[in-house]
Design a protein around this motif. Structure first.
Motif, PDB file in Angstrom:
ATOM      1  N   ASN A  98      39.537  55.916  35.920  1.00 13.03           N
ATOM      2  CA  ASN A  98      39.918  54.871  34.958  1.00 13.03           C
ATOM      3  C   ASN A  98      39.315  53.510  35.273  1.00 13.03           C
ATOM      4  OD1 ASN A  98      41.474  56.930  33.950  1.00 13.03           O
ATOM      5  ND2 ASN A  98      43.396  55.803  33.988  1.00 13.03           N
ATOM      6  N   HIS A  99      38.617  53.402  36.400  1.00 11.34           N
ATOM      7  CA  HIS A  99      38.051  52.120  36.812  1.00 11.34           C
ATOM      8  C   HIS A  99      36.537  52.038  36.636  1.00 11.34           C
ATOM      9  CE1 HIS A  99      41.809  50.726  38.739  1.00 11.34           C
ATOM     10  NE2 HIS A  99      41.958  51.989  39.061  1.00 11.34           N
ATOM     11  N   ALA A 100      35.830  53.162  36.849  1.00 11.81           N
ATOM     12  CA  ALA A 100      34.369  53.090  36.895  1.00 11.81           C
ATOM     13  C   ALA A 100      33.738  54.471  36.786  1.00 11.81           C
ATOM     14  CB  ALA A 100      33.930  52.427  38.209  1.00 11.81           C
ATOM     15  N   LEU A 101      32.401  54.465  36.653  1.00 11.97           N
ATOM     16  CA  LEU A 101      31.576  55.669  36.689  1.00 11.97           C
ATOM     17  C   LEU A 101      30.502  55.439  37.738  1.00 11.97           C
ATOM     18  CD1 LEU A 101      30.764  58.440  35.467  1.00 11.97           C
ATOM     19  CD2 LEU A 101      29.323  57.179  33.843  1.00 11.97           C
ATOM     20  N   LEU A 137      45.715  59.039  40.247  1.00  8.10           N
ATOM     21  CA  LEU A 137      46.315  57.896  39.570  1.00  8.10           C
ATOM     22  C   LEU A 137      45.406  56.686  39.717  1.00  8.10           C
ATOM     23  CD1 LEU A 137      50.009  58.297  40.782  1.00  8.10           C
ATOM     24  CD2 LEU A 137      49.044  58.980  38.576  1.00  8.10           C
ATOM     25  N   ASP A 138      45.446  55.776  38.753  1.00  8.90           N
ATOM     26  CA  ASP A 138      44.620  54.581  38.872  1.00  8.90           C
ATOM     27  C   ASP A 138      45.377  53.495  39.631  1.00  8.90           C
ATOM     28  OD1 ASP A 138      46.212  53.049  37.012  1.00  8.90           O
ATOM     29  OD2 ASP A 138      45.258  54.144  35.387  1.00  8.90           O
ATOM     30  N   HIS A 139      44.712  52.351  39.797  1.00  9.36           N
ATOM     31  CA  HIS A 139      45.251  51.286  40.662  1.00  9.36           C
ATOM     32  C   HIS A 139      45.538  49.999  39.897  1.00  9.36           C
ATOM     33  CE1 HIS A 139      44.205  53.716  44.212  1.00  9.36           C
ATOM     34  NE2 HIS A 139      43.116  54.036  43.538  1.00  9.36           N
ATOM     35  N   PHE A 140      45.702  50.095  38.590  1.00 10.05           N
ATOM     36  CA  PHE A 140      45.978  48.910  37.791  1.00 10.05           C
ATOM     37  C   PHE A 140      47.412  48.406  37.999  1.00 10.05           C
ATOM     38  CE2 PHE A 140      42.736  51.065  35.015  1.00 10.05           C
ATOM     39  CZ  PHE A 140      41.728  50.130  35.231  1.00 10.05           C
ATOM     40  N   GLN A 141      47.610  47.129  37.718  1.00  8.82           N
ATOM     41  CA  GLN A 141      48.966  46.590  37.668  1.00  8.82           C
ATOM     42  C   GLN A 141      49.650  47.144  36.424  1.00  8.82           C
ATOM     43  OE1 GLN A 141      49.556  42.462  36.524  1.00  8.82           O
ATOM     44  NE2 GLN A 141      51.036  42.158  38.161  1.00  8.82           N
ATOM     45  N   LYS A 142      50.901  47.591  36.576  1.00 14.61           N
ATOM     46  CA  LYS A 142      51.608  48.234  35.474  1.00 14.61           C
ATOM     47  C   LYS A 142      53.048  47.745  35.401  1.00 14.61           C
ATOM     48  CE  LYS A 142      49.168  52.602  36.399  1.00 14.61           C
ATOM     49  NZ  LYS A 142      48.717  52.243  37.755  1.00 14.61           N
ATOM     50  N   CYS A 143      53.629  47.924  34.224  1.00 12.23           N
ATOM     51  CA  CYS A 143      55.059  47.677  34.036  1.00 12.23           C
ATOM     52  C   CYS A 143      55.639  48.826  33.231  1.00 12.23           C
ATOM     53  CB  CYS A 143      55.299  46.356  33.303  1.00 12.23           C
ATOM     54  SG  CYS A 143      57.058  46.029  32.972  1.00 12.23           S
ATOM     55  N   THR A 147      46.588  47.898  43.220  1.00  9.41           N
ATOM     56  CA  THR A 147      46.126  48.300  44.559  1.00  9.41           C
ATOM     57  C   THR A 147      44.623  48.565  44.541  1.00  9.41           C
ATOM     58  OG1 THR A 147      46.666  50.616  44.069  1.00  9.41           O
ATOM     59  CG2 THR A 147      48.348  49.308  45.192  1.00  9.41           C
ATOM     60  N   PHE A 148      43.938  47.989  43.583  1.00  7.81           N
ATOM     61  CA  PHE A 148      42.510  48.271  43.403  1.00  7.81           C
ATOM     62  C   PHE A 148      41.668  47.568  44.458  1.00  7.81           C
ATOM     63  CE2 PHE A 148      38.371  47.197  41.442  1.00  7.81           C
ATOM     64  CZ  PHE A 148      37.889  48.486  41.283  1.00  7.81           C
ATOM     65  N   SER A 150      44.284  45.576  32.773  1.00  9.62           N
ATOM     66  CA  SER A 150      42.947  45.957  33.240  1.00  9.62           C
ATOM     67  C   SER A 150      42.029  44.744  33.286  1.00  9.62           C
ATOM     68  CB  SER A 150      42.345  47.021  32.309  1.00  9.62           C
ATOM     69  OG  SER A 150      40.951  47.143  32.509  1.00  9.62           O
ATOM     70  N   PRO A 151      41.258  44.573  34.375  1.00  9.53           N
ATOM     71  CA  PRO A 151      40.200  43.554  34.361  1.00  9.53           C
ATOM     72  C   PRO A 151      39.228  43.848  33.222  1.00  9.53           C
ATOM     73  CG  PRO A 151      40.559  44.384  36.593  1.00  9.53           C
ATOM     74  CD  PRO A 151      41.330  45.276  35.679  1.00  9.53           C
ATOM     75  N   PHE A 152      38.665  42.828  32.631  1.00 12.72           N
ATOM     76  CA  PHE A 152      37.848  43.013  31.432  1.00 12.72           C
ATOM     77  C   PHE A 152      36.643  43.914  31.700  1.00 12.72           C
ATOM     78  CE2 PHE A 152      34.661  41.540  28.257  1.00 12.72           C
ATOM     79  CZ  PHE A 152      35.359  41.917  27.129  1.00 12.72           C
ATOM     80  N   GLU A 153      36.036  43.820  32.895  1.00 13.23           N
ATOM     81  CA  GLU A 153      34.843  44.621  33.190  1.00 13.23           C
ATOM     82  C   GLU A 153      35.163  46.109  33.352  1.00 13.23           C
ATOM     83  OE1 GLU A 153      36.268  42.808  37.127  1.00 13.23           O
ATOM     84  OE2 GLU A 153      35.983  42.177  35.037  1.00 13.23           O
ATOM     85  N   GLN A 154      36.454  46.449  33.509  1.00 19.74           N
ATOM     86  CA  GLN A 154      36.857  47.845  33.627  1.00 19.74           C
ATOM     87  C   GLN A 154      37.551  48.353  32.364  1.00 19.74           C
ATOM     88  OE1 GLN A 154      39.165  48.481  37.240  1.00 19.74           O
ATOM     89  NE2 GLN A 154      38.016  46.876  38.288  1.00 19.74           N
TER      90      GLN A 154
END
Length: 429
Positions: A393-396, A311-317, A297-298, A357-361
């Motif tokens: 968890n995504h950025a600063l 909570l972060d917005h990454f795809q998870k399982c 949901t990022f 996670s996308p590589f840049e994050q």
């Protein structure tokens, strides 16, 4: 001489201990308490109280423990302004991200007691006294003098608390469900399972079905075996993907309740369908006992969350895998005792979380998913309060410069925050 903590500020108080408060702030608080003569108190840094705990008794206050008023003169005026500071060079920071905390917990009898109190009472931040809070101090005092906390012991034996601990040990059961079951009169898992009118979620059904396996600890050997399985599977679809164990096992723990993995791909290929391909393969191989894929949901331009526990917005399982015993090299001690006619179970259900996670994050995701929870909370509080930045968890995000700060490693994130780098095994706050 014994150390006694009082709830109110009474005539018997001789020492006032402050954590991350200046002498000026303590004096201001005393004025608010209508104290005319503050000289009767020793104003001390938290390092003195820590020294008392280590010694198991009150120790003499030294200069390094005292809050000192220093005189700082203005360049344009003869008037001097009082500025308080502590001279304790070895002062303990209020932020876990400025402390190195290994798995060697020398204060376990204190932390165990507070864990029970926190679970039961959901302790809030204590306001007013610029120290640690009266209730906390009195619990510490009792443990020093008596060897245990009577309040923690009473809570441990409480029926509601024991039911709470039992029900939440089931995969998929949270606080609301626990409260509901307790109000319905349930006190054991057998009573819950016997109630035919209850509608359980897929996750809860799987939690009950594999309860004995999931509630037992996952060993380091089992975590390594699961890691090998996941890396082999992921690389079938993305050969260049990075698969990293996070959570407690990355922090050096030998056991855990589940195994967390962070997956990223430095190449140009997309990761969007990776989790679906992985679970499809495991299902065909008969290794998948349960799974739930949560899509990302990022929003790319969204700033980091202001909430400490966001909570972060990454795809998870979230999955439960069937780990065959030969993968770990362990043998089931119960197998030899079973009759030849009985079905021998040669596998164990293991809880696994996979995060894409996308590589840049990746650096920010790795830092966030490594933990501990308290370390991450304090890291975000430090970023906000001390550096005017927002971290998740995504950025600063630097609020002063109004820009996102890029990082290719955890070391770079610590550098952005002006912090010394702390190794994963030193983040067990």
């Amino acid at each position: 001489m014994k150390l006694r903590c009082d709830y109110p500020l009474s005539d018997s108080v001789t020492h006032i201990v402050a954590e991350n408060n200046s002498c000026g702030e303590v004096l201001e608080w005393l004025r608010g308490q209508k104290v005319r003569d503050s000289s009767r108190f020793e104003l001390l840094d938290i390092s003195w109280f820590t020294a008392c705990m280590e010694a198991g008794k009150p120790v003499d206050s030294e200069i390094k423990h005292r809050l000192i008023v220093q005189q700082a003169c203005s360049a344009t005026s003869e008037t001097c302004v009082s500025e308080a500071s502590s001279l304790a060079a070895d002062r303990v920071s209020q932020y876990a991200c400025q402390r190195r905390t290994t798995l060697n917990n020398y204060n376990k009898k204190f932390t165990d007691a507070f864990e029970i109190l926190a679970e039961n009472l959901k302790m809030k931040n204590i306001e007013g006294l610029p120290c640690m809070g009266d209730k906390v101090k009195c619990v510490i005092e009792e443990i020093i003098e008596e060897g245990e906390s009577s309040q923690a012991k009473e809570i441990s034996n409480d029926e509601r608390y024991k039911s709470f601990k039992l029900f939440t040990s089931v995969f998929g059961v949270g606080l609301k469900t626990t409260e509901k079951w307790y109000r319905m009169g349930f006190r054991t898992l057998e009573e819950v399972k016997a109630e035919k009118t209850l509608k359980l979620s897929r996750m809860q059904i799987a939690g009950f079905l594999h309860y004995e396996d999931i509630v037992s600890y996952v060993s380091k050997a089992e975590a390594d075996a699961v890691s090998l399985l996941i890396k082999d599977t992921v690389c079938m679809f993305l050969p260049d993907a990075l698969v990293t164990v996070t959570g407690g096992f990355r922090r050096g723990k030998k056991t855990g309740h589940d195994v967390d993995f962070l997956i990223t791909n430095p190449g140009p290929e997309e990761e969007k369908e990776l989790l679906h391909k992985v679970v499809d393969l495991w299902e065909k191989q008969g290794l998948l006992l349960y799974y739930d894929v949560i899509e990302s949901t990022f929003e790319k331009e969204k700033r980091p969350s202001r909430k400490v526990d966001a909570l972060d917005h990454f795809q998870k399982c979230f999955a439960i895998l069937k780990l065959h015993q030969q993968r770990t090299g362990n043998s089931n001690s119960n197998i030899s005792k079973e009759s030849d006619k009985a079905e021998v179970k040669d596998w164990k259900a293991i809880r696994v979380d996979l995060v894409i996670s996308p590589f840049e994050q990746y650096a920010y995701a790795l830092l966030g998913w490594t933990g501990s929870r308290q370390f991450e909370r304090d890291l975000r509080r430090y970023a906000s309060r001390e550096r005017k930045m927002m971290l998740d968890n995504h950025a600063l995000y630097d609020k002063t410069k109004r820009t996102f700060l890029k990082a290719e490693s955890e070391q770079e994130i610590f550098a952005h925050l002006g912090l010394d780098y702390i190794e994963p095994w030193e983040r067990n706050a």
